[in-house]
Design a protein around this motif. Structure first.
Motif, PDB file in Angstrom:
ATOM      1  N   SER A 240      39.354  34.575  45.104  1.00  0.00           N
ATOM      2  CA  SER A 240      38.966  33.998  46.397  1.00  0.00           C
ATOM      3  C   SER A 240      38.709  35.087  47.443  1.00  0.00           C
ATOM      4  O   SER A 240      38.093  34.833  48.468  1.00  0.00           O
ATOM      5  N   PHE A 241      39.176  36.303  47.188  1.00  0.00           N
ATOM      6  CA  PHE A 241      38.938  37.422  48.095  1.00  0.00           C
ATOM      7  C   PHE A 241      37.507  37.933  47.941  1.00  0.00           C
ATOM      8  O   PHE A 241      36.859  37.715  46.918  1.00  0.00           O
ATOM      9  N   SER A 242      37.051  38.634  48.967  1.00  0.00           N
ATOM     10  CA  SER A 242      35.797  39.371  48.837  1.00  0.00           C
ATOM     11  C   SER A 242      35.950  40.356  47.673  1.00  0.00           C
ATOM     12  O   SER A 242      36.955  41.065  47.584  1.00  0.00           O
ATOM     13  N   LYS A 243      34.965  40.399  46.785  1.00  0.00           N
ATOM     14  CA  LYS A 243      35.088  41.151  45.544  1.00  0.00           C
ATOM     15  C   LYS A 243      35.379  42.627  45.762  1.00  0.00           C
ATOM     16  O   LYS A 243      36.266  43.206  45.116  1.00  0.00           O
ATOM     17  N   TYR A 244      34.639  43.244  46.665  1.00  0.00           N
ATOM     18  CA  TYR A 244      34.774  44.684  46.874  1.00  0.00           C
ATOM     19  C   TYR A 244      35.592  45.041  48.126  1.00  0.00           C
ATOM     20  O   TYR A 244      36.059  46.167  48.253  1.00  0.00           O
ATOM     21  N   ARG A 245      35.746  44.077  49.026  1.00  0.00           N
ATOM     22  CA  ARG A 245      36.469  44.344  50.277  1.00  0.00           C
ATOM     23  C   ARG A 245      37.500  43.245  50.556  1.00  0.00           C
ATOM     24  O   ARG A 245      37.295  42.403  51.434  1.00  0.00           O
ATOM     25  N   PRO A 246      38.585  43.211  49.831  1.00  0.00           N
ATOM     26  CA  PRO A 246      39.646  42.238  50.105  1.00  0.00           C
ATOM     27  C   PRO A 246      40.115  42.346  51.560  1.00  0.00           C
ATOM     28  O   PRO A 246      40.057  43.436  52.158  1.00  0.00           O
ATOM     29  N   PRO A 247      40.574  41.250  52.150  1.00  0.00           N
ATOM     30  CA  PRO A 247      40.883  41.239  53.591  1.00  0.00           C
ATOM     31  C   PRO A 247      42.240  41.831  53.964  1.00  0.00           C
ATOM     32  O   PRO A 247      42.573  41.876  55.143  1.00  0.00           O
ATOM     33  N   LEU A 248      43.026  42.274  53.000  1.00  0.00           N
ATOM     34  CA  LEU A 248      44.365  42.783  53.295  1.00  0.00           C
ATOM     35  C   LEU A 248      44.777  43.831  52.272  1.00  0.00           C
ATOM     36  O   LEU A 248      44.113  43.999  51.247  1.00  0.00           O
ATOM     37  N   ASP A 249      45.841  44.555  52.560  1.00  0.00           N
ATOM     38  CA  ASP A 249      46.314  45.597  51.646  1.00  0.00           C
ATOM     39  C   ASP A 249      46.749  44.986  50.314  1.00  0.00           C
ATOM     40  O   ASP A 249      47.292  43.872  50.268  1.00  0.00           O
ATOM     41  N   ILE A 250      46.502  45.728  49.238  1.00  0.00           N
ATOM     42  CA  ILE A 250      46.890  45.289  47.895  1.00  0.00           C
ATOM     43  C   ILE A 250      47.795  46.346  47.272  1.00  0.00           C
ATOM     44  O   ILE A 250      47.552  47.550  47.397  1.00  0.00           O
ATOM     45  N   PHE A 251      48.846  45.859  46.620  1.00  0.00           N
ATOM     46  CA  PHE A 251      49.839  46.760  46.027  1.00  0.00           C
ATOM     47  C   PHE A 251      49.963  46.500  44.519  1.00  0.00           C
ATOM     48  O   PHE A 251      49.782  45.382  44.051  1.00  0.00           O
ATOM     49  N   ARG A 252      50.281  47.585  43.803  1.00  0.00           N
ATOM     50  CA  ARG A 252      50.460  47.509  42.349  1.00  0.00           C
ATOM     51  C   ARG A 252      51.905  47.849  41.999  1.00  0.00           C
ATOM     52  O   ARG A 252      52.491  48.781  42.553  1.00  0.00           O
TER      53      ARG A 252
END
Length: 334
Positions: A24-36
């Motif tokens: 559901s996020f923008s494919k190349y520009r997610p709207p928030l920080d992502i952590f692994r």
């Protein structure tokens, strides 16, 4: 590796997102920080910062890591996450990592946004978007009626038409569940009746969308013409339902009967007693209560318990059983 390798304690600080949410996020520009989550050192590290851009390789890797249950977003970004999901509300039904209170936040924001848009421009296209979100709420609550409690704790405190509509929809749904508790417990409640009743509770003040804001919020005494315009809103709402092709009887009852009173002193039809439908009587209690507990330009908010007590004591105008159920709901929060 496996989702079981992720410590449960992470859920206090992070959402573990699903593939549905990622998509559901923008494919190349997610709207928030992502952590692994790094399994070899058992800790979280930053994978992507909002404002950046993922490469094609990262997009593919991120999808795989998400399937493995190793991708998270921070609960510090809760407002961003809520705003994102509020535009795609059905995601709350597939995200198993959200807490009940977080889902309640999302519902309140999403339904408020939809009602603001619809009340400003009450056309069929916007009605359908609102209906889709109300049906998501119905699905969520139908699967566990106790879930409505978290929403009742998040009512708006400032009065606007959209805020009032959301408050009435939420409190009305909670009260409807209480009123028909036996039917819900026995599995005898008809799903369609429930959905139509909830829709009606959110739309009961539809006709007010045609009343100018300055008149709705006027603090001075109304002239006879101004009062007549305000009193016409149930009939206006009923006419709008026809134009919107929304002719379900429970919706009509909420729109037409929420200002009727048991002694016949209400409007527009001056119905008395049992001539007012059970749903109309319920909507009358909820409409009055939600108006009383918000700050309006012409009156400050009352404490919830005080407002509920006043309605329970006014057997001349309001259904005593329904008002007492509201009183109990306010006192127990259940």
């Amino acid at each position: 590796m496996s989702k079981n390798a992720v410590p449960e304690s992470l859920n206090e600080e992070y959402y573990q997102i699903s593939s549905d949410i990622l998509e559901s996020f923008s494919k190349y520009r997610p709207p928030l920080d992502i952590f692994r989550f790094k399994e070899d050192v058992a800790r979280i590290e930053t994978y992507y910062r909002a404002g950046g851009r993922l490469s094609k390789e990262q997009v593919e890797e991120l999808a795989e890591l998400t399937r493995e249950g190793l991708i998270f977003v921070s609960r510090r970004d809760h407002p961003v996450y809520v705003k994102h999901i509020s535009y795609q509300l059905d995601l709350v039904l597939v995200d198993k990592n959200l807490k009940e209170r977080e889902i309640a936040d999302i519902f309140i924001q999403a339904l408020t946004m939809r009602l603001e848009n619809f009340m400003e421009q009450p056309v069929r296209a916007l009605l359908e978007r609102l209906r889709e979100d109300v049906m998501v709420l119905c699905e969520y609550v139908w699967n566990d009626v106790h879930r409505i409690r978290a929403l009742t704790r998040r009512l708006h405190t400032e009065h606007t038409l959209a805020h009032h509509s959301v408050n009435c929809g939420v409190m009305g749904t909670a009260l409807f569940i209480r009123l028909y508790a036996d039917d819900f417990n026995r599995g005898a409640m008809q799903r369609k009746l429930f959905e139509n009743a909830v829709m009606g509770l959110f739309l009961h003040d539809l006709g007010m969308s045609k009343i100018p804001v300055f008149l709705r919020d006027k603090t001075q005494a109304l002239s006879r013409d101004e009062q007549s315009k305000l009193l016409s809103h149930p009939g206006t709402g009923y006419e709008m339902l026809g134009k919107l092709d929304l002719k379900d009887r429970p919706v009509e009852q909420c729109v037409m009967e929420h200002h009727e009173r048991l002694d016949g002193s209400g409007y527009p039809q001056k119905l008395k007693g049992k001539d007012i439908s059970p749903l109309g009587r319920l909507c009358a209690v909820v409409d009055s209560y939600c108006a009383m507990v918000t700050n309006r330009p012409y009156a400050p908010a009352k404490e919830p318990a005080q407002a509920a007590n006043e309605l329970a004591e006014d057997a001349k105008h309001y259904d005593s059983r329904i008002a007492r159920l509201l009183q109990s709901l306010i006192v127990t929060g259940k």
